[in-house]
Motif scaffolding. Sequence first.
Motif, mmCIF file in Angstrom:
data_model
loop_
_atom_site.group_PDB
_atom_site.id
_atom_site.type_symbol
_atom_site.label_atom_id
_atom_site.label_comp_id
_atom_site.label_asym_id
_atom_site.label_seq_id
_atom_site.Cartn_x
_atom_site.Cartn_y
_atom_site.Cartn_z
ATOM 1 N N THR A 1 1.888 14.363 -2.258
ATOM 2 C CA THR A 1 1.079 14.632 -3.447
ATOM 3 C C THR A 1 0.968 13.561 -4.368
ATOM 4 O O THR A 1 -0.074 13.461 -5.095
ATOM 5 C CB THR A 1 1.776 16.110 -4.120
ATOM 6 N N GLY A 2 1.970 12.673 -4.704
ATOM 7 C CA GLY A 2 1.949 11.733 -5.569
ATOM 8 C C GLY A 2 1.147 10.793 -5.302
ATOM 9 O O GLY A 2 0.274 9.947 -5.813
ATOM 10 N N THR A 3 1.294 10.203 -3.865
ATOM 11 C CA THR A 3 0.655 9.125 -3.536
ATOM 12 C C THR A 3 -0.913 9.690 -3.210
ATOM 13 O O THR A 3 -1.744 8.719 -3.811
ATOM 14 C CB THR A 3 1.011 8.580 -1.861
ATOM 15 N N CYS A 4 -1.292 10.572 -2.516
ATOM 16 C CA CYS A 4 -2.507 10.882 -2.222
ATOM 17 C C CYS A 4 -3.449 11.095 -3.499
ATOM 18 O O CYS A 4 -4.496 10.843 -3.700
ATOM 19 C CB CYS A 4 -2.736 11.980 -1.421
ATOM 20 N N LEU A 5 -3.176 12.172 -4.409
ATOM 21 C CA LEU A 5 -3.736 12.222 -5.551
ATOM 22 C C LEU A 5 -4.014 11.145 -6.439
ATOM 23 O O LEU A 5 -4.897 10.750 -7.146
ATOM 24 C CB LEU A 5 -2.889 13.707 -6.426
ATOM 25 N N VAL B 1 -9.095 5.281 -6.917
ATOM 26 C CA VAL B 1 -10.219 4.932 -6.029
ATOM 27 C C VAL B 1 -11.272 5.516 -6.789
ATOM 28 O O VAL B 1 -12.288 4.642 -6.612
ATOM 29 C CB VAL B 1 -10.076 5.255 -4.346
ATOM 30 N N GLY B 2 -11.274 6.673 -7.091
ATOM 31 C CA GLY B 2 -12.369 7.494 -7.931
ATOM 32 C C GLY B 2 -12.767 6.905 -9.099
ATOM 33 O O GLY B 2 -13.769 6.569 -9.252
ATOM 34 N N ALA B 3 -11.869 6.237 -9.836
ATOM 35 C CA ALA B 3 -12.349 5.595 -11.050
ATOM 36 C C ALA B 3 -13.050 4.095 -10.936
ATOM 37 O O ALA B 3 -13.991 4.005 -11.414
ATOM 38 C CB ALA B 3 -10.927 5.210 -11.860
ATOM 39 N N TRP B 4 -12.618 3.705 -9.755
ATOM 40 C CA TRP B 4 -13.484 2.373 -9.274
ATOM 41 C C TRP B 4 -14.877 2.824 -8.810
ATOM 42 O O TRP B 4 -15.983 1.907 -9.011
ATOM 43 C CB TRP B 4 -12.480 1.648 -8.217
ATOM 44 N N GLU C 1 -11.500 13.523 4.251
ATOM 45 C CA GLU C 1 -10.431 13.404 4.882
ATOM 46 C C GLU C 1 -9.942 11.726 5.118
ATOM 47 O O GLU C 1 -9.192 11.375 5.980
ATOM 48 C CB GLU C 1 -10.124 14.109 6.146
ATOM 49 N N GLU C 2 -10.147 11.013 4.106
ATOM 50 C CA GLU C 2 -9.850 9.784 3.905
ATOM 51 C C GLU C 2 -10.082 9.204 2.492
ATOM 52 O O GLU C 2 -10.986 9.773 1.726
ATOM 53 C CB GLU C 2 -10.391 8.893 4.984
ATOM 54 N N LEU C 3 -9.400 8.007 2.603
ATOM 55 C CA LEU C 3 -9.882 7.292 1.332
ATOM 56 C C LEU C 3 -9.997 5.964 1.841
ATOM 57 O O LEU C 3 -9.143 5.334 2.500
ATOM 58 C CB LEU C 3 -8.467 7.167 0.202
ATOM 59 N N VAL C 4 -11.072 5.338 1.213
ATOM 60 C CA VAL C 4 -11.473 3.966 1.774
ATOM 61 C C VAL C 4 -11.305 2.946 0.680
ATOM 62 O O VAL C 4 -11.836 3.110 -0.522
ATOM 63 C CB VAL C 4 -13.263 3.892 2.200
ATOM 64 N N ILE C 5 -10.292 2.031 0.826
ATOM 65 C CA ILE C 5 -9.683 1.168 -0.234
ATOM 66 C C ILE C 5 -10.211 -0.188 0.095
ATOM 67 O O ILE C 5 -10.359 -0.750 1.091
ATOM 68 C CB ILE C 5 -8.244 1.172 -0.096
ATOM 69 N N PRO C 6 -11.136 -0.723 -1.092
ATOM 70 C CA PRO C 6 -11.932 -1.793 -0.835
ATOM 71 C C PRO C 6 -10.957 -3.042 -0.542
ATOM 72 O O PRO C 6 -9.836 -3.012 -0.915
ATOM 73 C CB PRO C 6 -12.508 -1.816 -2.224
ATOM 74 N N SER C 7 -11.494 -4.095 -0.006
ATOM 75 C CA SER C 7 -10.816 -5.459 0.155
ATOM 76 C C SER C 7 -10.511 -6.000 -1.050
ATOM 77 O O SER C 7 -11.294 -5.812 -2.151
ATOM 78 C CB SER C 7 -11.860 -6.381 0.881
ATOM 79 N N ASP C 8 -9.681 -6.791 -1.036
ATOM 80 C CA ASP C 8 -9.163 -7.836 -2.319
ATOM 81 C C ASP C 8 -10.444 -8.558 -2.747
ATOM 82 O O ASP C 8 -10.628 -8.647 -4.057
ATOM 83 C CB ASP C 8 -8.050 -8.534 -2.101
ATOM 84 N N GLU D 1 -7.643 -6.780 3.377
ATOM 85 C CA GLU D 1 -8.878 -6.385 3.806
ATOM 86 C C GLU D 1 -9.164 -5.098 3.479
ATOM 87 O O GLU D 1 -8.207 -4.192 3.071
ATOM 88 C CB GLU D 1 -9.171 -6.699 5.352
ATOM 89 N N GLU D 2 -10.535 -4.361 3.764
ATOM 90 C CA GLU D 2 -10.814 -2.991 3.247
ATOM 91 C C GLU D 2 -10.025 -2.219 4.373
ATOM 92 O O GLU D 2 -9.611 -2.754 5.387
ATOM 93 C CB GLU D 2 -12.067 -2.708 3.598
ATOM 94 N N TYR D 3 -9.420 -1.208 3.855
ATOM 95 C CA TYR D 3 -8.404 -0.293 4.543
ATOM 96 C C TYR D 3 -8.870 1.092 4.390
ATOM 97 O O TYR D 3 -9.353 1.778 3.360
ATOM 98 C CB TYR D 3 -7.002 -0.570 4.111
ATOM 99 N N ILE D 4 -8.784 1.726 5.585
ATOM 100 C CA ILE D 4 -9.175 3.393 5.607
ATOM 101 C C ILE D 4 -7.910 4.223 5.933
ATOM 102 O O ILE D 4 -7.247 3.902 6.872
ATOM 103 C CB ILE D 4 -10.247 3.586 6.647
ATOM 104 N N LEU D 5 -7.653 4.871 4.651
ATOM 105 C CA LEU D 5 -6.273 5.585 4.977
ATOM 106 C C LEU D 5 -6.438 7.035 5.268
ATOM 107 O O LEU D 5 -7.328 7.863 4.629
ATOM 108 C CB LEU D 5 -5.336 5.750 3.372
#
Length: 376
Positions: free
Chosen positions: A131-135, A141-144, A160-167, A208-212
């Motif tokens: 709950t803490g991590t995902c939300l 990510v949503g703010a970005w 059903e995933e979060l796409v986290i952009p690359s550095d 790098e870009e990471y898909i959780l």
Amino acid sequence: MPHPQFKRNEIHVKPLAERVNKLDIVRDVIDAESYSGTLSPEAEEDVARAAAELRRARDCGAARILAFGAHSIKNGLGLTLAALAEEGWITHLATNGAGIIHDWEFAFQGKSGEDVHRYTTEGQFGIWNETGTCLNLALIVGAWRGLGYGESVGTMAQNEELVIPSDTELLAAIEKSGLPAATPEQLDRAAAASDLLAAKRRFNYPQEEYILKIPHPWKKYSLAFRMVAANIPFTCHPMFGHDIIYTHPMNCGAAIGRTAQIDFLSYANSVSQLQGGVYLSVGSAVMSPMIFEKSLSMSRNLALHDGKNITDFTIHVVDLAQSTWDWTKEGEPPMDNPAYYLRFCKTFSRMGGQMSYTSADNRTWLVHLLRTLRSE
């Protein structure tokens, strides 16, 4: 000189699967067709009036807003609320931070609702990893990406995933903010990029870009998911420190603020279209009246400068508390009357339009409202 701060990074977070839950969405979901709750004659009359007003407001294209507290989600009303919006009766849904959390936990694990007394005694209330991590990460990510609070969570459930952009992508946005001609928008984006980059490094995500991947097996019960899928505004209006996600080290106050600000302005925009419309406030003693009064004042500020006003609307307040004061006929009670301190009635009675207060269970009132609207 800053005062000492609590060392949140040192708390011991447990897996959500270890938590004992009181609520099971498959068991507890409300079926509007078979639900058997009954209303008092006064509450039945209120439902009939609200339904008639919603029909008129729909016909003239005015806003129909429903704000509600977390217990509406906990009580299994997600599908009922979704139906009211998906079928065109409601144009905007709004809740608080706890409403979003219970809705998401239902989508993620099919269960929610911990024993507050037990887990506070054990020093574990609210301190659950998923709950803490995902939300929190969904909000960072949503703010970005420029999303609001509710949309950030609903989009995570939908994909059903979060796409986290690359550095590299994040650093490029940050570097643009250092240019002399950087716009306010670029500066805002750079700040959101910095928040996300800090989270990545703090929790050792890949450069790098990471898909959780985050499966949501019960997402059909999620109001946030269904509203994203239907492209209907579903906004969240949190108060800092009120919700369990603030206990987690992933929590980022700036991301909370960015996404909540987007949602507040979306909500205020709907309130600005309330002339001829309907506002329903169900089981929200603080959040709903507080955001409504500010949004209505903002909206009237612009309307009056254009030679218009927002005066023709109705407000239906529904809660369990009994009120012996007739707000419709008697107006605001004197300060020596306990009814004066019934915040939601006092606030809404000052807003103009026509306000009514009804004491009823949120399950029964909302189900009867949906049935009445479907019967036209």
